[in-house]
Design a protein around this motif. Structure first.
Motif, PDB file in Angstrom:
ATOM      1  N   SER A   9      44.221  37.858  43.826  1.00 29.64           N
ATOM      2  CA  SER A   9      45.447  38.477  43.380  1.00 29.64           C
ATOM      3  C   SER A   9      45.439  38.389  41.855  1.00 29.64           C
ATOM      4  CB  SER A   9      46.739  37.927  43.750  1.00 29.64           C
ATOM      5  OG  SER A   9      47.051  36.631  43.465  1.00 29.64           O
ATOM      6  N   THR A  11      47.493  37.352  39.965  1.00 28.65           N
ATOM      7  CA  THR A  11      48.161  35.973  39.827  1.00 28.65           C
ATOM      8  C   THR A  11      47.096  34.692  39.536  1.00 28.65           C
ATOM      9  OG1 THR A  11      50.340  36.587  40.618  1.00 28.65           O
ATOM     10  CG2 THR A  11      49.968  34.457  40.255  1.00 28.65           C
ATOM     11  N   ARG A  32      42.441  47.054  37.052  1.00 31.43           N
ATOM     12  CA  ARG A  32      43.677  48.157  37.230  1.00 31.43           C
ATOM     13  C   ARG A  32      42.768  49.372  37.091  1.00 31.43           C
ATOM     14  NH1 ARG A  32      46.417  48.779  31.759  1.00 31.43           N
ATOM     15  NH2 ARG A  32      44.381  49.764  31.316  1.00 31.43           N
ATOM     16  N   ASP A  53      50.410  48.486  45.774  1.00 36.20           N
ATOM     17  CA  ASP A  53      50.986  47.371  45.257  1.00 36.20           C
ATOM     18  C   ASP A  53      50.283  46.289  44.456  1.00 36.20           C
ATOM     19  OD1 ASP A  53      53.438  45.421  45.875  1.00 36.20           O
ATOM     20  OD2 ASP A  53      51.799  44.496  46.864  1.00 36.20           O
ATOM     21  N   LEU A  54      49.052  46.333  44.962  1.00 34.56           N
ATOM     22  CA  LEU A  54      48.279  45.522  43.908  1.00 34.56           C
ATOM     23  C   LEU A  54      48.106  46.093  42.502  1.00 34.56           C
ATOM     24  CD1 LEU A  54      46.088  43.536  43.626  1.00 34.56           C
ATOM     25  CD2 LEU A  54      44.260  44.844  44.634  1.00 34.56           C
ATOM     26  N   ARG A  56      50.602  47.474  41.167  1.00 34.75           N
ATOM     27  CA  ARG A  56      51.839  47.161  40.211  1.00 34.75           C
ATOM     28  C   ARG A  56      51.574  45.505  39.989  1.00 34.75           C
ATOM     29  NH1 ARG A  56      56.039  44.590  42.039  1.00 34.75           N
ATOM     30  NH2 ARG A  56      55.240  44.484  44.320  1.00 34.75           N
ATOM     31  N   GLN A  57      51.054  44.869  40.935  1.00 36.67           N
ATOM     32  CA  GLN A  57      50.869  43.305  40.426  1.00 36.67           C
ATOM     33  C   GLN A  57      50.118  43.193  39.408  1.00 36.67           C
ATOM     34  OE1 GLN A  57      49.563  41.048  44.000  1.00 36.67           O
ATOM     35  NE2 GLN A  57      50.837  42.115  45.071  1.00 36.67           N
ATOM     36  N   ILE A  60      52.040  44.203  36.245  1.00 35.63           N
ATOM     37  CA  ILE A  60      53.088  43.052  35.831  1.00 35.63           C
ATOM     38  C   ILE A  60      52.371  41.803  35.272  1.00 35.63           C
ATOM     39  CG2 ILE A  60      54.300  41.239  36.819  1.00 35.63           C
ATOM     40  CD1 ILE A  60      55.249  43.461  39.015  1.00 35.63           C
ATOM     41  N   SER A  61      51.058  41.451  35.668  1.00 30.65           N
ATOM     42  CA  SER A  61      50.528  40.303  35.275  1.00 30.65           C
ATOM     43  C   SER A  61      49.878  40.614  33.433  1.00 30.65           C
ATOM     44  CB  SER A  61      49.055  40.137  36.012  1.00 30.65           C
ATOM     45  OG  SER A  61      49.408  39.721  37.177  1.00 30.65           O
TER      46      SER A  61
END
Length: 72
Positions: A9, A11, A32, A53-54, A56-57, A60-61
């Motif tokens: 991920s 994160t 990305r 969804d990935l 979007r993550q 955010i990161s």
């Protein structure tokens, strides 16, 4: 694709103490861009991994790195 197979991920990229801020930004940006290309291909009827969804993550990161460049 330095992230491929190593990080599950975005994160995980942020938590990697062995990476500097610049390396994290580069890796997440590449991830990305790759994910956006897969999504475009999938929308055009080609086989692709549709994991918005990935994406979007990842965004955010990247935002968290831009907001707190000294905390990476």
């Amino acid at each position: 694709m330095a992230y491929h197979g190593k990080y599950d991920s975005p994160t995980d990229v942020l938590r990697d103490k062995n990476l500097g801020h610049h390396e994290k930004v580069e890796m997440l940006t590449s991830w990305r861009d790759d994910k956006e290309a897969y999504l475009r291909a999938s929308e055009e009827g080609m086989q692709g991994d549709d994991r918005s969804d990935l994406l979007r993550q990842i965004e955010i990161s990247l935002s968290s790195l831009q907001e707190n460049p000294l905390r990476s």
